[in-house]
Design an enzyme around this catalytic site. Structure first.
Site, short mmCIF file in Angstrom:
data_model
loop_
_atom_site.label_atom_id
_atom_site.label_comp_id
_atom_site.label_asym_id
_atom_site.label_seq_id
_atom_site.Cartn_x
_atom_site.Cartn_y
_atom_site.Cartn_z
N ASN A 62 0.83 -1.20 0.00
CA ASN A 62 0.00 0.00 0.00
C ASN A 62 0.87 1.25 0.00
O ASN A 62 1.94 1.29 0.61
CB ASN A 62 -1.00 -0.01 1.17
CG ASN A 62 -0.36 -0.10 2.53
OD1 ASN A 62 0.62 -0.81 2.73
ND2 ASN A 62 -0.93 0.59 3.51
N GLU A 64 0.38 5.25 0.60
CA GLU A 64 -0.53 6.29 1.07
C GLU A 64 -0.10 7.67 0.59
O GLU A 64 1.01 7.86 0.09
CB GLU A 64 -0.58 6.29 2.60
CG GLU A 64 -1.23 5.07 3.18
CD GLU A 64 -1.32 5.08 4.69
OE1 GLU A 64 -2.00 4.21 5.22
OE2 GLU A 64 -0.70 5.95 5.35
N CYS A 73 -4.04 0.76 -2.78
CA CYS A 73 -3.91 -0.50 -2.04
C CYS A 73 -2.83 -1.39 -2.65
O CYS A 73 -2.52 -1.29 -3.84
CB CYS A 73 -5.23 -1.25 -2.05
SG CYS A 73 -6.60 -0.38 -1.28
N GLU A 75 -2.88 -4.54 -3.41
CA GLU A 75 -3.34 -5.42 -4.47
C GLU A 75 -3.32 -4.73 -5.82
O GLU A 75 -2.85 -5.28 -6.82
CB GLU A 75 -4.78 -5.92 -4.18
CG GLU A 75 -4.91 -6.73 -2.92
CD GLU A 75 -5.27 -5.93 -1.68
OE1 GLU A 75 -6.00 -6.46 -0.82
OE2 GLU A 75 -4.83 -4.76 -1.56
N CYS A 112 -10.41 -4.75 -0.15
CA CYS A 112 -11.53 -3.81 -0.25
C CYS A 112 -12.31 -4.06 -1.54
O CYS A 112 -11.84 -4.78 -2.44
CB CYS A 112 -11.02 -2.37 -0.19
SG CYS A 112 -10.15 -1.82 -1.68
N CYS A 115 -10.46 -3.19 -4.85
CA CYS A 115 -9.45 -4.20 -5.22
C CYS A 115 -10.12 -5.46 -5.75
O CYS A 115 -9.65 -6.05 -6.73
CB CYS A 115 -8.56 -4.53 -4.03
SG CYS A 115 -7.37 -3.22 -3.66
#
Length: 164
Positions: A62, A64, A73, A75, A112, A115
């Site tokens: 991830n 940010e 993210c 993934e 999520c 993803c």
């Protein structure tokens, strides 16, 4: 009106020692991907490892940003890298794990919705399910075969592809 139940099938493992060597190695690679996580705000690191049919492994973590929606993210970082570097690559499996110093993670974290939708798109593109391992460090592993188990009402609009 009808009421319809949805059921999913997944495998549950007490720890990675119960997995095949291939799956265990993929989980360990996801753990290694945690090192490149850029998560100074949430302090919640996520790592992903994806194995292609060719044997190549791609890592993602991830990333940010102070403007939260601008982050990405783990993934999707890994999947989009594959999309750029190996557009015809076939994904066999992926492992996802997380770590934080703020609290103890006792169950595997799952992806999520955004993803899952991207994962589903890769499945549709390759016309083949992706095996997903959700790995809790020093704990349980959940294994699913295909994103439809996790996102049964995946967004699909065949007419969008037909118009290209």
């Amino acid at each position: 009106m009808r009421s319809i139940d949805l059921n999913i099938t997944y495998e549950h493992y007490a720890n990675i020692e119960e997995l095949s060597e291939t799956d265990k190695n993929l989980c360990e690679m996801a753990e290694k991907a945690l090192e490149s996580s850029y998560s100074p705000y949430s302090k919640f690191r996520v790592g992903t490892a994806i194995q292609l049919e060719s044997g190549e492994t791609f890592l993602g973590s991830n990333q940010e940003n102070v403007a939260y929606p601008s982050g990405l993210c783990a993934e999707r970082v890994a999947l989009f890298s594959i999309g750029v570097m190996h557009p015809d690559g076939v994904i066999e499996s992926m492992a996802i794990t997380a770590q934080t110093n703020a609290f103890e993670i006792t169950k595997p974290i799952t992806s999520c919705g955004a993803c899952l939708q991207v994962m589903a798109e890769f499945e549709m593109k390759q016309n083949r399910p992706i095996q997903v391992l959700f790995y809790c460090l020093n704990g349980e592993v959940l294994k699913v075969n295909g994103i439809k188990s996790l996102l049964p009402f995946v967004f699909v609009e065949d007419r969008l592809v037909a118009s290209l």
